[in-house]
Enzyme design. Structure first.
Site, PDB file in Angstrom:
ATOM      1  CD  GLU A  38     -13.318  45.926  28.740  1.00 45.92           C
ATOM      2  OE1 GLU A  38     -13.015  47.110  28.527  1.00 45.92           O
ATOM      3  OE2 GLU A  38     -12.576  44.967  28.489  1.00 45.92           O
ATOM      4  CE  LYS A 169      -2.512  27.451  23.801  1.00 50.79           C
ATOM      5  NZ  LYS A 169      -2.844  26.201  24.486  1.00 50.79           N
ATOM      6  CG  ASP A 245      -6.167  27.042  23.981  1.00 49.91           C
ATOM      7  OD1 ASP A 245      -6.196  27.852  24.931  1.00 49.91           O
ATOM      8  OD2 ASP A 245      -5.331  26.118  23.886  1.00 49.91           O
ATOM      9  CG  HIS A 340     -15.207  52.155  29.920  1.00 50.21           C
ATOM     10  ND1 HIS A 340     -14.897  50.887  30.319  1.00 50.21           N
ATOM     11  CD2 HIS A 340     -14.670  52.290  28.694  1.00 50.21           C
ATOM     12  CE1 HIS A 340     -14.185  50.285  29.392  1.00 50.21           C
ATOM     13  NE2 HIS A 340     -14.030  51.123  28.379  1.00 50.21           N
TER      14      HIS A 340
END
Length: 360
Positions: A38, A169, A245, A340
């Site tokens: 991004e 998670k 991670d 953007h």
């Protein structure tokens, strides 16, 4: 295919900043690596970083707490037996700490919590783990504790080494309440003229959109201890660049943005209670990770856990930079999409030029 010839997924990375950081862990002007597809994220975080250098103390990053958790599941004869077992284990906490010390040089058991459902006993062990994020270390210690409990506590049997009361998670309330990883709060006080000239908005408009979007909007969506615009973007960028991670952005992005209009000056804060990072362990031996951690100053501290704490507050500061920039942009109609498109097209042109150069 050997272990040394695994293919690699290349993610574009740029250093952003410097960010001006102060607080109880790190001080100074520090550049931050962000690995992401991004591309508009780089200039957005860069805008927040620039603003930090224009403010008196920059971003004040305060590390409040740190711990890694692992929950185990035990089956008891009944709820009364489960309660008796939990009380026995709380009373034996010094003995449990000794068991952990015997199986690990770095793990230290600091707390124990329990929940009982029917005849099932869930135990949540909390450890400090030095410079490691501590997933494997906590599991190793929990495994040793589980063996002792089954032998020493009457009426309980093995259920699972992981009972999901950790919680790892997954979006949950327990991590925000009890803590998992590094708990960091970042704050900045931006003078009125900088808000207007650099962010093209006002403190009132930023504080208002934070309440309406991040608090009310997230409540409507059913968010779990999460009231922010896009913490996950910055977390993923830093995590990929520093060998973390990346799945831990699930709980890591559960944080709360707070903003106040202080007579035209903007007080802006990001609270990240579940920031899971480490500077040793899996992924840290890769050449690019080692180079990035060295450049960040996360190879210099000899204090146990000091390098991981430094990485945590730098990461949290990067989150504030991106969160501030995005919320400010969203106070102005059309600004988000315009920027953007501009930055994505610029990145596409840069990529095409680079490919043409390689093929020439």
């Amino acid at each position: 295919m050997t272990e040394d010839t695994f293919p690699a997924a290349t993610v574009p990375m740029r250093w952003v900043g410097p960010v001006k950081i102060s607080g109880n862990v790190a001080e100074g002007l520090i550049e931050v690596p962000l690995a992401t597809y991004e591309s508009p994220l780089w200039p957005s975080v860069g805008r927040g970083a620039k603003i930090s250098t224009l403010c008196d103390r920059g971003i004040v990053a305060t590390l409040l707490d740190e711990r890694m958790t692992r929950s185990v599941l035990l089956e008891a004869d009944d709820a009364g037996t489960a309660l008796a077992a939990a009380r026995q284990l709380h009373a034996e906490l010094p003995r449990l700490r000794g068991i952990v010390a015997e199986c690990s040089r770095f793990a230290n058991l600091i707390e124990l919590h329990h929940q009982i459902v029917g005849n099932l006993l869930f135990l949540r062990f909390e450890f400090t783990t030095g410079d490691a994020s501590g997933h494997n270390m906590a599991t190793l210690a929990a495994d040793a504790l589980l063996g002792y409990i089954i032998d020493a506590v009457p009426g309980v049997r093995y259920g699972s080494i992981s009972g999901n009361f950790c919680t790892d998670k997954k979006a949950s309330a327990v991590n925000g309440i009890l803590g998992r990883g590094k708990n960091v709060v970042t704050e900045i006080l931006i003078p009125r003229e900088i808000v207007e000239q650099r962010l093209h908005t006002t403190a009132h408009r930023v504080a208002e959109i934070n309440v309406r979007k991040n608090l009310i909007g997230t409540t409507l969506a059913g968010g779990i201890r999460s009231a922010n615009a896009h913490y996950a973007n910055m977390l993923l960028g830093v995590y990929l660049a520093t060998g973390q991670d990346a799945a831990n952005i699930v709980e890591g992005s559960q944080g709360i943005t707070h903003a106040e209009d202080r007579d035209g000056d903007l007080y802006f804060s990001c609270a990240l209670p579940n920031l899971i990072v480490g500077t040793v362990g899996n992924g840290k031996s890769l050449d690019f990770v080692e180079a990035n951690l060295t450049r960040l100053g996360c190879r210099e501290t000899r204090e146990p856990g000091g390098n991981a704490r430094r990485l945590a507050v730098i990461t949290a500061a990067a989150v504030l930079c991106g969160e501030l920039s995005l919320l400010a942009a969203q106070t102005n109609p059309g600004e988000l999409m315009r920027t953007h498109l501009r930055f994505e097209r610029s990145a596409e042109k840069d990529g095409a030029s680079e490919r043409a150069h390689r093929n020439s």
